[in-house]
Design a protein around this motif. Structure first.
Motif, PDB file in Angstrom:
ATOM      1  N   LYS A   1       0.841  -1.180   0.000  1.00 22.97           N
ATOM      2  CA  LYS A   1       0.000   0.000   0.000  1.00 22.97           C
ATOM      3  C   LYS A   1       0.885   1.242   0.000  1.00 22.97           C
ATOM      4  O   LYS A   1       2.027   1.197   0.449  1.00 22.97           O
ATOM      5  CB  LYS A   1      -0.877   0.008   1.255  1.00 22.97           C
ATOM      6  CG  LYS A   1      -1.698  -1.244   1.464  1.00 22.97           C
ATOM      7  CD  LYS A   1      -2.424  -1.184   2.809  1.00 22.97           C
ATOM      8  CE  LYS A   1      -3.224  -2.449   3.067  1.00 22.97           C
ATOM      9  NZ  LYS A   1      -3.928  -2.397   4.377  1.00 22.97           N
ATOM     10  N   PRO A   2       0.345   2.371  -0.447  1.00 25.38           N
ATOM     11  CA  PRO A   2       1.150   3.608  -0.406  1.00 25.38           C
ATOM     12  C   PRO A   2       1.675   3.916   1.001  1.00 25.38           C
ATOM     13  O   PRO A   2       2.793   4.445   1.136  1.00 25.38           O
ATOM     14  CB  PRO A   2       0.163   4.665  -0.889  1.00 25.38           C
ATOM     15  CG  PRO A   2      -0.753   3.911  -1.800  1.00 25.38           C
ATOM     16  CD  PRO A   2      -0.911   2.563  -1.154  1.00 25.38           C
ATOM     17  N   GLU A   3       0.914   3.563   2.024  1.00 27.46           N
ATOM     18  CA  GLU A   3       1.361   3.842   3.394  1.00 27.46           C
ATOM     19  C   GLU A   3       2.504   2.941   3.849  1.00 27.46           C
ATOM     20  O   GLU A   3       3.044   3.129   4.939  1.00 27.46           O
ATOM     21  CB  GLU A   3       0.187   3.741   4.379  1.00 27.46           C
ATOM     22  CG  GLU A   3      -0.622   2.471   4.273  1.00 27.46           C
ATOM     23  CD  GLU A   3      -1.866   2.642   3.411  1.00 27.46           C
ATOM     24  OE1 GLU A   3      -1.761   3.293   2.340  1.00 27.46           O
ATOM     25  OE2 GLU A   3      -2.928   2.121   3.812  1.00 27.46           O
ATOM     26  N   ASP A   4       2.880   1.960   3.032  1.00 26.94           N
ATOM     27  CA  ASP A   4       4.065   1.154   3.333  1.00 26.94           C
ATOM     28  C   ASP A   4       5.353   1.845   2.875  1.00 26.94           C
ATOM     29  O   ASP A   4       6.448   1.356   3.154  1.00 26.94           O
ATOM     30  CB  ASP A   4       3.975  -0.214   2.647  1.00 26.94           C
ATOM     31  CG  ASP A   4       2.853  -1.080   3.192  1.00 26.94           C
ATOM     32  OD1 ASP A   4       2.158  -1.708   2.368  1.00 26.94           O
ATOM     33  OD2 ASP A   4       2.673  -1.114   4.423  1.00 26.94           O
ATOM     34  N   THR A   5       5.211   2.961   2.182  1.00 25.87           N
ATOM     35  CA  THR A   5       6.386   3.701   1.735  1.00 25.87           C
ATOM     36  C   THR A   5       7.226   4.145   2.925  1.00 25.87           C
ATOM     37  O   THR A   5       6.719   4.809   3.831  1.00 25.87           O
ATOM     38  CB  THR A   5       5.961   4.923   0.913  1.00 25.87           C
ATOM     39  OG1 THR A   5       5.320   4.478  -0.288  1.00 25.87           O
ATOM     40  CG2 THR A   5       7.167   5.782   0.548  1.00 25.87           C
ATOM     41  N   ALA A   6       8.495   3.776   2.908  1.00 22.29           N
ATOM     42  CA  ALA A   6       9.382   4.067   4.037  1.00 22.29           C
ATOM     43  C   ALA A   6      10.782   3.561   3.710  1.00 22.29           C
ATOM     44  O   ALA A   6      10.972   2.797   2.754  1.00 22.29           O
ATOM     45  CB  ALA A   6       8.886   3.400   5.313  1.00 22.29           C
ATOM     46  N   VAL A   7      11.720   3.982   4.528  1.00 21.76           N
ATOM     47  CA  VAL A   7      13.027   3.335   4.532  1.00 21.76           C
ATOM     48  C   VAL A   7      12.933   2.156   5.491  1.00 21.76           C
ATOM     49  O   VAL A   7      12.502   2.321   6.636  1.00 21.76           O
ATOM     50  CB  VAL A   7      14.142   4.295   4.977  1.00 21.76           C
ATOM     51  CG1 VAL A   7      15.472   3.566   5.056  1.00 21.76           C
ATOM     52  CG2 VAL A   7      14.235   5.479   4.010  1.00 21.76           C
ATOM     53  N   TYR A   8      13.321   0.989   5.013  1.00 19.87           N
ATOM     54  CA  TYR A   8      13.249  -0.223   5.811  1.00 19.87           C
ATOM     55  C   TYR A   8      14.643  -0.590   6.315  1.00 19.87           C
ATOM     56  O   TYR A   8      15.608  -0.619   5.535  1.00 19.87           O
ATOM     57  CB  TYR A   8      12.661  -1.366   4.978  1.00 19.87           C
ATOM     58  CG  TYR A   8      11.166  -1.262   4.820  1.00 19.87           C
ATOM     59  CD1 TYR A   8      10.602  -0.273   4.016  1.00 19.87           C
ATOM     60  CD2 TYR A   8      10.306  -2.123   5.501  1.00 19.87           C
ATOM     61  CE1 TYR A   8       9.227  -0.154   3.880  1.00 19.87           C
ATOM     62  CE2 TYR A   8       8.928  -2.012   5.371  1.00 19.87           C
ATOM     63  CZ  TYR A   8       8.404  -1.024   4.554  1.00 19.87           C
ATOM     64  OH  TYR A   8       7.035  -0.908   4.439  1.00 19.87           O
ATOM     65  N   TYR A   9      14.714  -0.869   7.602  1.00 26.34           N
ATOM     66  CA  TYR A   9      15.970  -1.202   8.253  1.00 26.34           C
ATOM     67  C   TYR A   9      15.902  -2.611   8.830  1.00 26.34           C
ATOM     68  O   TYR A   9      14.902  -2.972   9.453  1.00 26.34           O
ATOM     69  CB  TYR A   9      16.257  -0.245   9.401  1.00 26.34           C
ATOM     70  CG  TYR A   9      16.404   1.200   8.993  1.00 26.34           C
ATOM     71  CD1 TYR A   9      15.305   2.042   8.947  1.00 26.34           C
ATOM     72  CD2 TYR A   9      17.660   1.729   8.684  1.00 26.34           C
ATOM     73  CE1 TYR A   9      15.440   3.379   8.584  1.00 26.34           C
ATOM     74  CE2 TYR A   9      17.799   3.060   8.330  1.00 26.34           C
ATOM     75  CZ  TYR A   9      16.685   3.872   8.287  1.00 26.34           C
ATOM     76  OH  TYR A   9      16.833   5.189   7.928  1.00 26.34           O
TER      77      TYR A   9
END
Length: 124
Positions: free
Chosen positions: A86-94
């Protein structure tokens, strides 16, 4: 332990991505491994974690049923399979490593080693 995350990119809503995190050293199997994410302007949040042997997994409510964490101790690698993005999953993942959990649920404070992050953008 040193961690190197990869696999991020641009994906359309409803699509899938698989993130990988390669760890150095011979003690990978002794660590709880986790994935966290940080969206622009927001705090870093927990996404998923997996126990040392892989028998226990933990998911944030926001990703449960869509994301799957797994690990291959022979390859010193942890994965995050992300489906139905989903668009709300947009993030930098660590990715991160914890020597142990201080409670029944993973917290940011448990994780002492962090990778550099990989950007996931969900957009049409």
């Amino acid at each position: 332990v040193q961690l190197q995350a990869s696999g991020g990119g641009l994906v359309q809503p409803g699509g899938s991505l698989r993130l990988s995190c390669a760890a150095s050293g011979r003690t990978f199997s002794r660590y709880v491994m986790g994935w966290f994410r940080q969206a622009p302007g927001k705090e870093r949040e927990f996404a998923a974690a997996i126990s040392e042997s892989g028998t226990s997994t933990y998911y944030a409510d926001s990703v449960k049923g869509r994301f799957t964490i797994s690990r291959d101790n022979a390859k010193n690698t942890v994965y995050l399979q992300m489906n139905s993005l989903k668009p709300e999953d947009t993030a930098v993942y660590y990715c991160a490593a914890a020597p142990y959990l201080t409670s029944r649920w993973p917290t940011v404070a448990d994780f002492k080693s962090w990778g550099q992050g990989t950007l996931v953008t969900v957009s049409s």
